[in-house]
Design a protein around this motif. Structure first.
Motif, PDB file in Angstrom:
ATOM      1  N   ARG A  59     -36.166  19.409  -1.452  1.00  0.00           N
ATOM      2  CA  ARG A  59     -34.501  19.202  -0.729  1.00  0.00           C
ATOM      3  C   ARG A  59     -34.552  18.397   0.561  1.00  0.00           C
ATOM      4  NH1 ARG A  59     -30.637  21.233  -4.180  1.00  0.00           N
ATOM      5  NH2 ARG A  59     -31.224  22.869  -6.751  1.00  0.00           N
ATOM      6  N   CYS A  60     -35.482  19.077   0.978  1.00  0.00           N
ATOM      7  CA  CYS A  60     -35.793  18.954   2.973  1.00  0.00           C
ATOM      8  C   CYS A  60     -35.827  16.968   2.678  1.00  0.00           C
ATOM      9  CB  CYS A  60     -36.556  19.132   2.945  1.00  0.00           C
ATOM     10  SG  CYS A  60     -36.176  21.039   3.558  1.00  0.00           S
ATOM     11  N   TYR A  61     -36.313  16.512   1.414  1.00  0.00           N
ATOM     12  CA  TYR A  61     -36.648  15.317   1.103  1.00  0.00           C
ATOM     13  C   TYR A  61     -35.883  14.215   1.050  1.00  0.00           C
ATOM     14  CZ  TYR A  61     -39.119  11.485  -0.408  1.00  0.00           C
ATOM     15  OH  TYR A  61     -39.404   9.708  -0.474  1.00  0.00           O
ATOM     16  N   LEU A  62     -35.074  14.930   0.401  1.00  0.00           N
ATOM     17  CA  LEU A  62     -33.442  14.084  -0.288  1.00  0.00           C
ATOM     18  C   LEU A  62     -32.540  14.024   1.524  1.00  0.00           C
ATOM     19  CD1 LEU A  62     -33.358  15.592  -4.059  1.00  0.00           C
ATOM     20  CD2 LEU A  62     -34.254  13.381  -2.647  1.00  0.00           C
ATOM     21  N   VAL A  63     -32.480  15.188   1.888  1.00  0.00           N
ATOM     22  CA  VAL A  63     -32.380  14.966   3.152  1.00  0.00           C
ATOM     23  C   VAL A  63     -32.611  14.054   3.959  1.00  0.00           C
ATOM     24  CG1 VAL A  63     -30.976  16.886   5.035  1.00  0.00           C
ATOM     25  CG2 VAL A  63     -30.497  17.563   3.036  1.00  0.00           C
ATOM     26  N   ARG A  64     -33.662  14.737   4.798  1.00  0.00           N
ATOM     27  CA  ARG A  64     -33.744  13.443   4.858  1.00  0.00           C
ATOM     28  C   ARG A  64     -34.023  11.809   4.677  1.00  0.00           C
ATOM     29  NH1 ARG A  64     -39.920  11.120   6.065  1.00  0.00           N
ATOM     30  NH2 ARG A  64     -40.686  12.177   4.576  1.00  0.00           N
ATOM     31  N   VAL A  65     -34.531  11.929   3.618  1.00  0.00           N
ATOM     32  CA  VAL A  65     -34.223  10.202   2.645  1.00  0.00           C
ATOM     33  C   VAL A  65     -33.012   9.935   3.066  1.00  0.00           C
ATOM     34  CG1 VAL A  65     -36.463   9.971   2.114  1.00  0.00           C
ATOM     35  CG2 VAL A  65     -34.756  10.264   0.471  1.00  0.00           C
ATOM     36  N   GLY A  66     -31.738  10.389   2.668  1.00  0.00           N
ATOM     37  CA  GLY A  66     -30.128  10.580   2.036  1.00  0.00           C
ATOM     38  C   GLY A  66     -29.726  10.411   3.589  1.00  0.00           C
ATOM     39  N   ASP A  67     -30.255  10.287   5.056  1.00  0.00           N
ATOM     40  CA  ASP A  67     -29.785   9.970   6.299  1.00  0.00           C
ATOM     41  C   ASP A  67     -29.891   8.961   6.437  1.00  0.00           C
ATOM     42  OD1 ASP A  67     -28.974  13.128   6.622  1.00  0.00           O
ATOM     43  OD2 ASP A  67     -30.215  13.630   7.626  1.00  0.00           O
ATOM     44  N   SER A 114     -36.837  14.372 -16.150  1.00  0.00           N
ATOM     45  CA  SER A 114     -36.125  14.342 -17.245  1.00  0.00           C
ATOM     46  C   SER A 114     -35.538  16.162 -17.061  1.00  0.00           C
ATOM     47  CB  SER A 114     -36.651  14.244 -18.023  1.00  0.00           C
ATOM     48  OG  SER A 114     -38.664  14.892 -18.599  1.00  0.00           O
ATOM     49  N   LYS A 115     -36.106  17.167 -16.772  1.00  0.00           N
ATOM     50  CA  LYS A 115     -35.327  17.992 -16.518  1.00  0.00           C
ATOM     51  C   LYS A 115     -33.976  17.905 -15.524  1.00  0.00           C
ATOM     52  CE  LYS A 115     -38.743  20.668 -15.497  1.00  0.00           C
ATOM     53  NZ  LYS A 115     -40.237  21.446 -14.650  1.00  0.00           N
ATOM     54  N   VAL A 116     -34.049  17.064 -14.743  1.00  0.00           N
ATOM     55  CA  VAL A 116     -32.604  16.652 -13.585  1.00  0.00           C
ATOM     56  C   VAL A 116     -31.620  16.225 -14.159  1.00  0.00           C
ATOM     57  CG1 VAL A 116     -32.358  15.801 -11.364  1.00  0.00           C
ATOM     58  CG2 VAL A 116     -34.170  16.881 -11.239  1.00  0.00           C
ATOM     59  N   LYS A 117     -32.170  15.188 -15.393  1.00  0.00           N
ATOM     60  CA  LYS A 117     -31.018  14.531 -16.007  1.00  0.00           C
ATOM     61  C   LYS A 117     -30.140  15.428 -17.094  1.00  0.00           C
ATOM     62  CE  LYS A 117     -32.753  10.049 -15.636  1.00  0.00           C
ATOM     63  NZ  LYS A 117     -33.374   8.811 -16.114  1.00  0.00           N
ATOM     64  N   ASN A 118     -30.917  16.226 -17.822  1.00  0.00           N
ATOM     65  CA  ASN A 118     -31.304  17.457 -18.644  1.00  0.00           C
ATOM     66  C   ASN A 118     -29.389  18.379 -17.593  1.00  0.00           C
ATOM     67  OD1 ASN A 118     -32.145  16.437 -20.695  1.00  0.00           O
ATOM     68  ND2 ASN A 118     -34.014  17.802 -20.038  1.00  0.00           N
ATOM     69  N   ALA A 119     -30.194  18.556 -16.448  1.00  0.00           N
ATOM     70  CA  ALA A 119     -28.858  19.443 -15.397  1.00  0.00           C
ATOM     71  C   ALA A 119     -27.527  18.533 -15.277  1.00  0.00           C
ATOM     72  CB  ALA A 119     -29.429  19.745 -14.600  1.00  0.00           C
ATOM     73  N   GLY A 120     -27.473  17.474 -15.481  1.00  0.00           N
ATOM     74  CA  GLY A 120     -26.720  16.386 -15.570  1.00  0.00           C
ATOM     75  C   GLY A 120     -26.569  15.898 -14.216  1.00  0.00           C
ATOM     76  N   ILE A 121     -28.287  15.436 -13.574  1.00  0.00           N
ATOM     77  CA  ILE A 121     -27.720  14.972 -12.302  1.00  0.00           C
ATOM     78  C   ILE A 121     -28.750  13.782 -12.469  1.00  0.00           C
ATOM     79  CG2 ILE A 121     -29.591  15.158  -9.949  1.00  0.00           C
ATOM     80  CD1 ILE A 121     -29.392  18.683 -10.533  1.00  0.00           C
ATOM     81  N   PHE A 122     -27.867  12.463 -11.874  1.00  0.00           N
ATOM     82  CA  PHE A 122     -28.080  10.897 -12.044  1.00  0.00           C
ATOM     83  C   PHE A 122     -28.581  10.628 -10.826  1.00  0.00           C
ATOM     84  CE2 PHE A 122     -26.485  12.744 -16.205  1.00  0.00           C
ATOM     85  CZ  PHE A 122     -27.351  12.526 -17.464  1.00  0.00           C
ATOM     86  N   CYS A 123     -28.554  11.313  -9.722  1.00  0.00           N
ATOM     87  CA  CYS A 123     -28.897  10.059  -8.400  1.00  0.00           C
ATOM     88  C   CYS A 123     -29.253  11.210  -8.000  1.00  0.00           C
ATOM     89  CB  CYS A 123     -27.691   8.978  -8.168  1.00  0.00           C
ATOM     90  SG  CYS A 123     -26.651   9.990  -7.635  1.00  0.00           S
ATOM     91  N   ASP A 124     -29.445  10.380  -6.733  1.00  0.00           N
ATOM     92  CA  ASP A 124     -30.693  11.526  -5.697  1.00  0.00           C
ATOM     93  C   ASP A 124     -29.353  12.635  -4.642  1.00  0.00           C
ATOM     94  OD1 ASP A 124     -32.887  10.321  -6.096  1.00  0.00           O
ATOM     95  OD2 ASP A 124     -32.471   8.560  -4.646  1.00  0.00           O
ATOM     96  N   CYS A 125     -28.058  11.370  -4.651  1.00  0.00           N
ATOM     97  CA  CYS A 125     -27.711  12.366  -4.084  1.00  0.00           C
ATOM     98  C   CYS A 125     -26.839  13.604  -4.926  1.00  0.00           C
ATOM     99  CB  CYS A 125     -25.945  11.059  -2.930  1.00  0.00           C
ATOM    100  SG  CYS A 125     -25.336  10.940  -4.072  1.00  0.00           S
ATOM    101  N   GLU A 126     -26.725  13.447  -5.865  1.00  0.00           N
ATOM    102  CA  GLU A 126     -25.635  14.634  -6.054  1.00  0.00           C
ATOM    103  C   GLU A 126     -27.289  15.969  -6.901  1.00  0.00           C
ATOM    104  OE1 GLU A 126     -23.743  11.722 -10.115  1.00  0.00           O
ATOM    105  OE2 GLU A 126     -25.994  12.831 -10.687  1.00  0.00           O
ATOM    106  N   PHE A 127     -28.190  15.719  -6.790  1.00  0.00           N
ATOM    107  CA  PHE A 127     -29.480  16.163  -7.040  1.00  0.00           C
ATOM    108  C   PHE A 127     -29.246  17.006  -5.575  1.00  0.00           C
ATOM    109  CE2 PHE A 127     -32.818  18.384  -5.530  1.00  0.00           C
ATOM    110  CZ  PHE A 127     -33.871  18.586  -7.549  1.00  0.00           C
TER     111      PHE A 127
END
Ligand code: ZN
Ligand code: ZN
Length: 107
Positions: A18-26, A53-66
């Motif tokens: 999650r911290c990684y995605l915030v960093r790259v998302g910024d 695939s676990k992430v997609k099964n949870a209905g998340i299809f892109c980085d910002c949604e995650f």
């Protein structure tokens, strides 16, 4: 424009997803795919081959949604003076769990 402009940085060794995605998302806009999640899995959780695939099964299809899904930054999160999150992962983040900077929503 170089192709390198779009290359994502690698996650740090003990950085949670999650911290990684915030960093790259910024720094990078979401391209509508799970590219940062995929890169995190390759670099940090190579054994967790089902992660995407676990992430997609949870209905998340892109980085910002995650990034915004089911978790929020806690009030006493570790932050740099500039406001950036400082990841406090103390265990190897082999799953989609965040570090102590994050709380599950709805709990
Ligand atoms: Zn997105
Ligand atoms: Zn973290």
């Amino acid at each position: 424009m170089s192709k390198l402009t779009n290359a994502l940085p690698n996650p740090a060794d003990d950085e949670c997803i999650r911290c990684y995605l915030v960093r790259v998302g910024d720094a990078f806009s979401c391209d509508g795919t799970l590219r940062a999640v995929s890169l995190f899995r390759e670099r940090t959780a190579p054994n967790d081959s089902d992660l995407v695939s676990k992430v997609k099964n949870a209905g998340i299809f892109c980085d910002c949604e995650f990034r915004m899904n089911n978790a929020r930054v806690v009030d006493d999160a570790q932050r740099a003076p500039q406001g950036h999150l400082i990841c406090s992962a103390t265990t190897h983040p082999e799953s989609v769990a965040g570090c102590a900077n994050w709380a599950e929503c709805g709990s």
